[in-house]
Design a protein around this motif. Sequence first.
Motif, PDB file in Angstrom:
ATOM      1  N   LEU A  85       0.829  -1.204   0.000  1.00  0.00           N
ATOM      2  CA  LEU A  85       0.000   0.000   0.000  1.00  0.00           C
ATOM      3  C   LEU A  85       0.867   1.260   0.000  1.00  0.00           C
ATOM      4  O   LEU A  85       0.421   2.326   0.410  1.00  0.00           O
ATOM      5  N   SER A  86       2.106   1.118  -0.490  1.00  0.00           N
ATOM      6  CA  SER A  86       3.020   2.256  -0.485  1.00  0.00           C
ATOM      7  C   SER A  86       2.560   3.369  -1.417  1.00  0.00           C
ATOM      8  O   SER A  86       2.995   4.524  -1.256  1.00  0.00           O
ATOM      9  N   GLN A  87       1.687   3.045  -2.406  1.00  0.00           N
ATOM     10  CA  GLN A  87       1.142   4.054  -3.308  1.00  0.00           C
ATOM     11  C   GLN A  87      -0.205   4.601  -2.835  1.00  0.00           C
ATOM     12  O   GLN A  87      -0.852   5.365  -3.552  1.00  0.00           O
ATOM     13  N   VAL A  88      -0.594   4.199  -1.616  1.00  0.00           N
ATOM     14  CA  VAL A  88      -1.886   4.633  -1.077  1.00  0.00           C
ATOM     15  C   VAL A  88      -1.708   5.702  -0.007  1.00  0.00           C
ATOM     16  O   VAL A  88      -2.410   6.707   0.004  1.00  0.00           O
ATOM     17  N   THR A  89      -0.766   5.479   0.906  1.00  0.00           N
ATOM     18  CA  THR A  89      -0.551   6.431   1.997  1.00  0.00           C
ATOM     19  C   THR A  89       0.906   6.393   2.430  1.00  0.00           C
ATOM     20  O   THR A  89       1.510   5.324   2.481  1.00  0.00           O
ATOM     21  N   PRO A  90       1.488   7.550   2.777  1.00  0.00           N
ATOM     22  CA  PRO A  90       2.869   7.574   3.284  1.00  0.00           C
ATOM     23  C   PRO A  90       3.017   6.850   4.616  1.00  0.00           C
ATOM     24  O   PRO A  90       4.143   6.558   5.029  1.00  0.00           O
ATOM     25  N   LEU A  91       1.911   6.568   5.320  1.00  0.00           N
ATOM     26  CA  LEU A  91       1.985   5.884   6.602  1.00  0.00           C
ATOM     27  C   LEU A  91       2.387   4.428   6.458  1.00  0.00           C
ATOM     28  O   LEU A  91       2.791   3.789   7.438  1.00  0.00           O
ATOM     29  N   LEU A  92       2.295   3.867   5.258  1.00  0.00           N
ATOM     30  CA  LEU A  92       2.625   2.457   5.024  1.00  0.00           C
ATOM     31  C   LEU A  92       3.596   2.377   3.849  1.00  0.00           C
ATOM     32  O   LEU A  92       3.244   1.986   2.746  1.00  0.00           O
TER      33      LEU A  92
END
Length: 434
Positions: A252-259
């Motif tokens: 999910l690295s392209q979804v949120t900087p938190l992950l």
Amino acid sequence: MKKTLISKGILALAAGCAMASTALAGGLERGGYNIDLLFDEGRFAAESAVTFVAPQRELKNVRDTDPSLFDPLDLTSTTAPPSPTFGGGDLTGRPTTADGSENYWVPRIGAKAAIGPDFDCMVDYSEPWGAHKNPGANWAGANEDIETKVESRNYAGTCSYKFDVGPGQLRLIGGAFYQEVYGFQERLVQNTQGLPAALGGGLSGVGRLDLEADGWGWRAGVAYEIPEYALRVSLVYNSEVKLDNITGTLDLSQVTPLLPAPINVHGSQDMPDVVELKLQSGIAPDWLAFGSVKWADWSQLQKVRFYCNAVGNPLCSPTNAVTSLDLGYRDGWTVTGGVGHKFTEQWSGAVSVTWDRGTSQGFGTQTDTWTLGLGAAYSPTENVEFRLAGALALLTGGSSSLQTINGETYGQRASYDFDDDLAYGVSTSVKVRF
């Protein structure tokens, strides 16, 4: 006996091609299981075959039914739609049509040897299961699927023992197979357009799930044959394959900087057990009729859930699945009937009609399929046989929308319609025997 050998070959070809072209309507079936080579009357026989299938499934009237946003602060929510968690964002401005299918190839190779007058054994490689959808990111259902691909490899050994019973021979069949299943799915988890950088603005918003697993299965069956009438009746059971340790990653690295990094996930799923009854018999000089009925336990594949155990990761929970593959299948039934004819000492032909009951239950595109198969075999000598077959299939129309199946929700992200579509398949093979 020569007449029987040529006729049997073309029957297997026509039926096999018809089955291949209905793969879109039969769960994850591609080549399925095939042990026809075991019955070849040569002391040694080897066969190589490949089938190309081109399904045409066009989606229309696509609607984004859950335009809510992905909430990185509520990653473990399991609330049913319209939850503000995994909706993917508002996609109502994207195209409302998409291509719901991809072409594919199905290879198979095998060899059979007679061990004395009564024992026969074969080994083969096949790819029984598979699926490939690639509608892309630019459609209103991208939060349901961007691309999904499933592939398999199957390595099998099967033996039989035959003995006289009445006017024919009874054959006892048994074997085992090792199976590998792997694939991935990408879908739009978050439409990042207009979001601030801290919440994923500038990223693609695409999440990717990669998986792989393996397991063992077994088969058992019986067959009765009267060669002078080209009569054979067989009933074979192929067990389920327990994929008890599916492993992979969720990115999910392209979804949120938190992950920023992929996380390891795990799950389990059984691939279906299959029962098939086949019959063929001579009906006139140089004419044979054949048919089959197959049941596959696709209803085992409902929601395939995946979990993660990373300590400190807000996405992971010991009880809540981080994601799932939503299938919602029902059992599959396939019925085939046809006739084959030997025209000359070198040429034979066959025609078949197949009905496959779709496995979808209001979610997905796997509706009933009707297939016409035509095949020809050329045998320049008794020891060599070339085969070519074609099939044309009608994929019946329908729709996919929000459904509740066995208490579970499917189709909450997008809905769409599809008309009757066509698929075609071409199969070629060569067999040598000694």
